[in-house]
Design a protein around this motif. Sequence first.
Motif, PDB file in Angstrom:
ATOM      1  N   LEU A   1       0.841  -1.206   0.000  1.00 27.46           N
ATOM      2  CA  LEU A   1       0.000   0.000   0.000  1.00 27.46           C
ATOM      3  C   LEU A   1       0.874   1.253   0.000  1.00 27.46           C
ATOM      4  N   ILE A   2       1.933   1.210   0.813  1.00 22.53           N
ATOM      5  CA  ILE A   2       2.834   2.370   0.887  1.00 22.53           C
ATOM      6  C   ILE A   2       3.520   2.587  -0.459  1.00 22.53           C
ATOM      7  N   LEU A   3       3.939   1.485  -1.080  1.00 27.65           N
ATOM      8  CA  LEU A   3       4.598   1.613  -2.384  1.00 27.65           C
ATOM      9  C   LEU A   3       3.630   2.183  -3.419  1.00 27.65           C
ATOM     10  N   GLY A   4       2.360   1.734  -3.336  1.00 28.65           N
ATOM     11  CA  GLY A   4       1.348   2.281  -4.234  1.00 28.65           C
ATOM     12  C   GLY A   4       1.150   3.772  -3.986  1.00 28.65           C
ATOM     13  N   LEU A   5       1.148   4.135  -2.684  1.00 31.76           N
ATOM     14  CA  LEU A   5       1.000   5.545  -2.303  1.00 31.76           C
ATOM     15  C   LEU A   5       2.148   6.378  -2.872  1.00 31.76           C
ATOM     16  N   TRP A   6       3.339   5.836  -2.803  1.00 32.72           N
ATOM     17  CA  TRP A   6       4.538   6.503  -3.338  1.00 32.72           C
ATOM     18  C   TRP A   6       4.343   6.814  -4.822  1.00 32.72           C
ATOM     19  N   ASN A   7       3.911   5.784  -5.576  1.00 29.71           N
ATOM     20  CA  ASN A   7       3.646   5.986  -7.005  1.00 29.71           C
ATOM     21  C   ASN A   7       2.604   7.080  -7.203  1.00 29.71           C
ATOM     22  N   GLY A   8       1.520   6.968  -6.416  1.00 26.80           N
ATOM     23  CA  GLY A   8       0.419   7.911  -6.544  1.00 26.80           C
ATOM     24  C   GLY A   8       0.864   9.336  -6.261  1.00 26.80           C
ATOM     25  N   LEU A   9       1.681   9.506  -5.213  1.00 28.72           N
ATOM     26  CA  LEU A   9       2.161  10.845  -4.869  1.00 28.72           C
ATOM     27  C   LEU A   9       3.004  11.423  -5.998  1.00 28.72           C
ATOM     28  N   LEU A  10       3.888  10.584  -6.548  1.00 25.47           N
ATOM     29  CA  LEU A  10       4.749  11.064  -7.632  1.00 25.47           C
ATOM     30  C   LEU A  10       3.911  11.524  -8.815  1.00 25.47           C
ATOM     31  N   VAL A  11       2.836  10.760  -9.110  1.00 21.73           N
ATOM     32  CA  VAL A  11       2.043  11.082 -10.288  1.00 21.73           C
ATOM     33  C   VAL A  11       1.119  12.268 -10.022  1.00 21.73           C
TER      34      VAL A  11
END
Lengths: 345, 345
Positions: B113-123
């Motif tokens: 979930l955190i890794l997904g959040l990281w991607n989401g934040l970058l985008v």
Amino acid sequence: MKKIGKMGAVLALTLSMVMLGACGNNGGGNTAAKETSNAAAEASGNGGTKTEAKDITLGFSQVGAESGWRSANTKSIQDSAKEAGITLKFSDAQQKQENQIKALRSFIQQKVDVIAFSPVVESGWDTVLKEAKDAGIPVVLTDRAVDSKDTSLYVTFLGSDFVEEGRKAGQWLTEQYKDAAEDVKIVELQGTTGSAPANDRMSGFAEVIAANPHLKIIASQSGDFTRAKGKEVMQAFLKANKDIDVLYAHNDDMALGAIQAIEAAGLKPGEDIRIISVDAVKDGMQAASEGKINFIVECNPLLGPQLMQVVQDVVDGKQVEARIVTEESTFTSEQAKEALPNRQY
Amino acid sequence: MGRLVKHHLFWPLCVLAALLLFNLCYSPDFFTITMHDGHLYGSLIDILNFGSPLILVAIGMTLVVATKGIDLSVGSIVAISGAVACLSISKGPDQNSLALILISVLLAVGLSLILGLWNGLLVSVAGIQPIIATLILMVAGRGIAQLVTGGQIITVTSAKYAYIGSGSLATLPFSIFVVILVLLIALLTRRTALGLFIESVGCNPTASLMAGVRAKWVILAVYIFCGLCAGIAGLLLSSNVSSADGNNAGLWYELDAILAVVIGGTSLNGGRYYLTGTVIGALIIQTLTTTIYMIGVPPEITLVVKAFVVLAVCLIQSDAFRAAFAARWKTRHYPAEKEITRHVS
């Protein structure tokens, strides 16, 4: 926009400064990016009890750290260098030839006594090997060969003979089924398509079992040297072919995956389907000691001691054989049970 | 009939049916399903079981693609999640304790979930192009997974953990139920306004923002969901073979997932998505893989065969191609026929 431009300029400046600094630290030698363990290795080399009168420096360029086998290989070389009192300059090429060529050039500049390396790929080494030769530094190949026509470019090639490993597997099988009156159905799990171990283990095996017409390979697919693929392919084999007698896997991991598939099919690995595998890593030996793998051909990563011996001989000016095969054995289930407690990898 | 052909699932289903039909002709017992120690056993079950991680990843990818994004990091998240779960289990005192398994699974899911959040934040927040933003984690993630496993393959001997990927519930593989659960959650977007929001953001983020849709939150949500799906897929994959392989687990999964999404009829331009289509797309890919193993295509040409089938699938689905083909068919001329007619008259 302007702001970004400014920031970019500052960033570029900082970067270049960092890089300059790094170069300065290396004392002008433009060494390859990763030579992390140098200092440690050198310190321990100097600190250790030196039995040799002459201080030997060995430059070693490793392929990378892509598998457990490779890490065991690296560790063996570092440990045995320490033991032999040889100063080791270790460089990790991270699976890239250009890194490796850079590392070799830096070894030449540093005037090491011997260079050893495991080539990432087979071709494209002539130029840099020629440079080493001109500098009068002997080169030892480990684990993997180069396809260079000029064999004077390197002293020796120390490593496993993958064809021989395939032959050993085949010999055990022909021995087991020498009185077979019916066809023995063999399925094969190949390694990564086109890789040297996969090609050689396949050809060595096929060469030996050709002597007995009853031994038939009925299916052969690539399992990419991985457990998951090994399981998936074996599942399909079990569905497509009735009565498989023997499984020959090019490494332990694929065999371990296949064992799970065989168990899921309600068969007993090692009994209903006999299993031959190559590598003898810990998990594989564990399965062998439980009787799930019948025969393992060892592919030994611990060639450190042999390499140090070769290096010593080369420096002493002794004649070294052009091809040195690593000492490897084979294990049946019973032998695996005995050997298991002492395995290092 | 016309409406049937126009339905978005028509062509994907046709292809799947054709593949299954081919298998039926080639090996008649492809469809036989037998009972084996209380669970169903057969090729179709295998396809569902081995296909479930891909279906999961593809479901997450569908929602990301619907917002005109792409997530290249799913393969790495698969590897990290499996590695973390296996590491935490292997460190535990009793590998079979339910609490340990639950903690490990939650840890892995939380991390993904955190890794997904990281991607989401970058985008969404940093506004980086999705392909670049997720490329970062795709490359770095492999490294993280290798760091977690220490470059080795971690083997666990926990029967409870193995249940997630290879156990069976009510005679069907447990993984199928996981997939159904996630699919239902994803399908909820269709029952709520969220589905519409996702599609509108995919069509035009600015316009949807003007219309009162919080585009950033929507984008963040889909990347987190995609990370979650990949994390669960990683658990299924690693528990299926009871081991974690940082190097190879989920390698090239992102490409298979994108392919499944596209075969399912979702456009990479965003704005429309078809979850059931994606599931069928993933099933087509898995059926194709199993078929290739079953019929014994030599490993050297496996990828070529795959490429041809995929090309055919994409062409069949292309409206323009079908229209051109139909036009040719309708306006076909038979010169020979005409000549004959002329002679008669």
